[in-house]
Each structure stands twice: as C-alpha cells, then as structure tokens.
Design an enzyme around this catalytic site. Structure first.
Site, PDB file in Angstrom:
ATOM      1  CD  GLU A   1     -88.660  55.702  99.468  1.00  0.00           C
ATOM      2  OE1 GLU A   1     -88.619  55.707 100.721  1.00  0.00           O
ATOM      3  OE2 GLU A   1     -88.588  56.733  98.781  1.00  0.00           O
TER       4      GLU A   1
ATOM      5  CD  GLN B   1     -84.040  33.990  78.495  1.00  0.00           C
ATOM      6  OE1 GLN B   1     -83.234  34.637  79.169  1.00  0.00           O
ATOM      7  NE2 GLN B   1     -83.663  33.001  77.700  1.00  0.00           N
TER       8      GLN B   1
END
Length: 413
Positions: A393, A366
């Site tokens: 994971e 942004q």
C-alpha cells in the site's frame, strides 16, 4: 518443532475504545471481533502459517456470516452501512491473530462492483456484502509498483470487448477469488497530459480456485503474510466485455462513481493506508501481549524476567508506541468518514504505524531471547508480517514523499 509452546495471552478485554470514538455499537463490534480472532483465527494461524497454507473457505464463510465483507456497504445494498472506522476496528482485531485474515476483508467492501451498468452494480454490491463476491486487485507490475502511472498492461478495444495483454505482480488471493480487478492502459498520454492518462480498471470475472482462459499464474514464495497465495499473472489476450470496464477502483462507497479511471484511485488508497495502519497496530499489539505473558512466564536468576527493570521499561515503550498509533488511526479513519480527503494524514498514519510495528515486533523477539528465534513462539510470525506492512500500500519512502510534497514545493527539474 512448530507452535508447541504458545500460551494464549489474548485477554478477553479489548483495547480501550476511548471518547470521542466510543459508542456501545462499536464496543460490541470490537468485542465480537476479538472473540472471533482468539477462538477461531488464532488456532488456524498457529496450524497453517508454518505450512504457508491458505486460510480455509470455512473461515471466510464464517466472516461472511457476520457481515464483515459488507461493513462499508450501505444497508440498502445488504451491507452493515458502517464506516472506515468500523472496518479498521474489526481488521485490527483480526490482524492481531493473523495479518492475512485482517486483509481478506478488503477483498469485499464493494471491490469489483463499480461497473458501467447501475443494475449490475447493485447486484454485485449485494453479493459483495454477503461475502459471495470476493476479489483480487491487480495494479502492480514487475516494473510498476510505487509508480502506478508506469503500468504497461494494455487494453485494446475490439468491438464490444477489451483485450488485455501484459504481466501483473503481487496479486493476492488471485486464484481463490471470484474476480480480478486489473489496471490497464487503453492509450498512451499525449504530450502535456498526465502520465496516468489512459489508465482504466477492468473486471475479469472468474471461477474460484482456477484461472480463466488467457491467464496463467505463478505463486510468489513469500517469507510471511501467509494465509493466501500471492501471484504473478500473465494476461495473454484476456477478453473483457465493455460492461465490465469499471468507473473506479477499491469499491469505495464514498467515492464519486463518475470520477473515472486512475483519478478514482486516491480515496481508495487513503482508506487502504489507514486499513494498513490498523492491521499493523494489530500485529504490534499481538507482540506486546505475547511479550507481557512471556515476561511473567520465563524465570531466570530465581525471578520472572519481568521483574527486571530494563525489560519492564522496554515493554512499557512498546505498549506506548502501539497506543499512539491506534489513537492516530482512529483520528484519520474518522476524518475519512467525515468526507475529508485526509491524504497527508493517511500517509502519516501508515508511515508511523507500520514503522512502529517493525520496531515493536523486533523488540518483542529480543525480549523472548532465543525462544523468540524459533517457530515455537508466535513472535516470529509477527516479526515477519510486520515487515511487510512498511512495503505494501505504498512503501514508507512513498509515504514520506506524499507528506513532504504537501509541505514543500517540488524542486525544479
């Protein structure tokens, strides 16, 4: 246009390694990894990531020469004899340049060495320590990801061999590896037994850049995490000698070698989650450092945009989030090195750090404005790679389940 307007924002000084974690050896290791990331990894990432290309073997060999594939392997077996803390310290620095390079270290560290024969185990540990035994771990399946107890790949005993049949998914670096660790089911659980009963890890030895007889692989086209390929693998009667049935997964040197099968997975997963947290911190830090440079480079309304308070405050929040997550992984890695199970803490740091990485890289994009939404800036790579860290994971939802299950009783069925 690709990678044409990227200043080098990596400062020579690494993040502070504060007391009580600081010592001269760790500081030197951190600085060495940072230099390597800046001078060697980052240029390769800029060139190869847009092509979805694999990291060159020369890069892997360079890391092997530094001993980084044996950070957690004892010195008596040729490793550096260090701990989870140092392993994650190096990985954070490497992931700052390219996430997959921070990840490739996990393919060493004694992975694929926990064989039934102690002499063979010792030989493989030495190979692992010098980066000559780099593997792929194949746990998940199309219908078994977070729920590994649902694994259906079968291993059937045939004399002195096991015959593996089934489909695996998300096997990273499977083709380039020296071996594949495969989780397979040797029998179905009996009534009253845990669903994980009968799951065993097996070692499939192979040549680099090829698959052995009985294995076919299909490349999964990912949106990020480039640097090595990820495969769906089909096992069709793959034969594995009994001597290559493993006593544990992940190669963790702190695990009980006699714990066996599925029960040995947990400590390895805890280490993997802290390792993921450190890698996420590395990616997020990259976004902070690049944004810091960009806010001073970009001029609007006659001023560098870093002069505007709203943007300055956003950068401050990003930096604070990264520092918080780093301090937390330092703490949890220390607990694991002290022999603590730290299961809840590992889930917490994985959850906090990876969700933070998504927020920070999103904010970095942004603040880069339209330039951030191009391949001319690295921030889009960080954004893509950070998103994966909340998934592999164990997803963020799985981490929340682990944490809450240890805080509250499970609801009745």
């Amino acid at each position: 246009m690709t990678n044409t307007a990227k200043p080098d924002p990596i400062a020579p000084k690494p993040p502070e390694l504060a007391s009580p974690w600081h010592n001269p050896a760790r500081a030197a290791l951190q600085a060495e990894a940072r230099r390597f990331a800046r001078d060697t990894v980052l240029p390769l990432a800029d060139e190869l990531d847009p092509q979805k290309a694999e990291m060159p073997r020369t890069l892997i060999n360079a890391m092997a020469e530094k001993g980084w594939f044996g950070i957690t392997i004892p010195e008596a077996q040729g490793g550096l004899g260090l701990g989870v803390f140092e392993y994650c310290l190096v990985s954070e620095e490497l992931a700052r340049a390219w996430l997959s390079v921070g990840s490739i270290l996990a393919r060493g560290q004694g992975l694929g060495t926990q064989t039934l024969d102690p002499e063979r185990r010792a030989t493989l540990l030495r190979r692992s320590a010098r980066g000559a035994w780099i593997g792929s771990i194949s746990l998940s399946e199309p219908n078994a990801g977070s729920d590994l107890a649902g694994v259906q790949t079968r291993a059937v005993r045939d004399g002195d061999e096991w015959v593996l049949t089934g489909t695996k998914r998300w096997a990273g670096f499977a083709k380039g590896a020296d071996f594949i660790e495969v989780l397979a089911r040797t029998r179905d659980p009996e009534p009253g037994e845990s669903r994980s009963t009968g799951l065993e890890p097996f070692l499939v030895v192979k040549g680099r850049d090829s698959f052995p007889a009985g294995i076919t692989g299909r490349v999964i086209d990912k949106i990020g995490y480039h640097g090595f390929q990820t495969f769906e693998l089909v096992f069709d009667g793959v034969r594995v000698p009994e001597r290559d049935r493993l006593t544990g997964l992940y190669g963790d040197q702190g695990a009980d070698a006699d714990s066996g099968g599925f029960a040995s997975v947990q400590r390895g997963l805890n280490i993997a989650r802290v390792h993921t947290a450190a890698r996420a911190v590395g990616v997020a830090r990259a976004a902070v450092e690049d944004t810091q440079a960009y806010l001073q480079e970009r001029v609007q309304f006659g001023h560098p945009i870093g002069d505007f308070q709203a943007l300055r405050f956003a950068l401050a929040d990003m930096a604070a989030d990264v520092a918080q997550a780093r301090a937390f992984w330092h703490q949890v890695a220390h607990l694991l090195d002290q022999g603590e199970p730290a299961e809840s803490e590992s889930a917490m740091v994985k959850l906090l750090a990876t969700e933070m990485a998504v927020r920070v890289t999103n904010q970095a994009m942004q603040l880069h404005g339209g330039n951030g939404y191009t391949t001319e800036r690295r921030v889009e790579r960080y954004w893509r790679d950070a998103r994966l860290t909340t998934i592999f994971e164990g997803t963020s939802e799985i981490q929340r389940r682990i944490i809450s299950d240890r805080m509250l009783p499970r609801p009745s069925a």
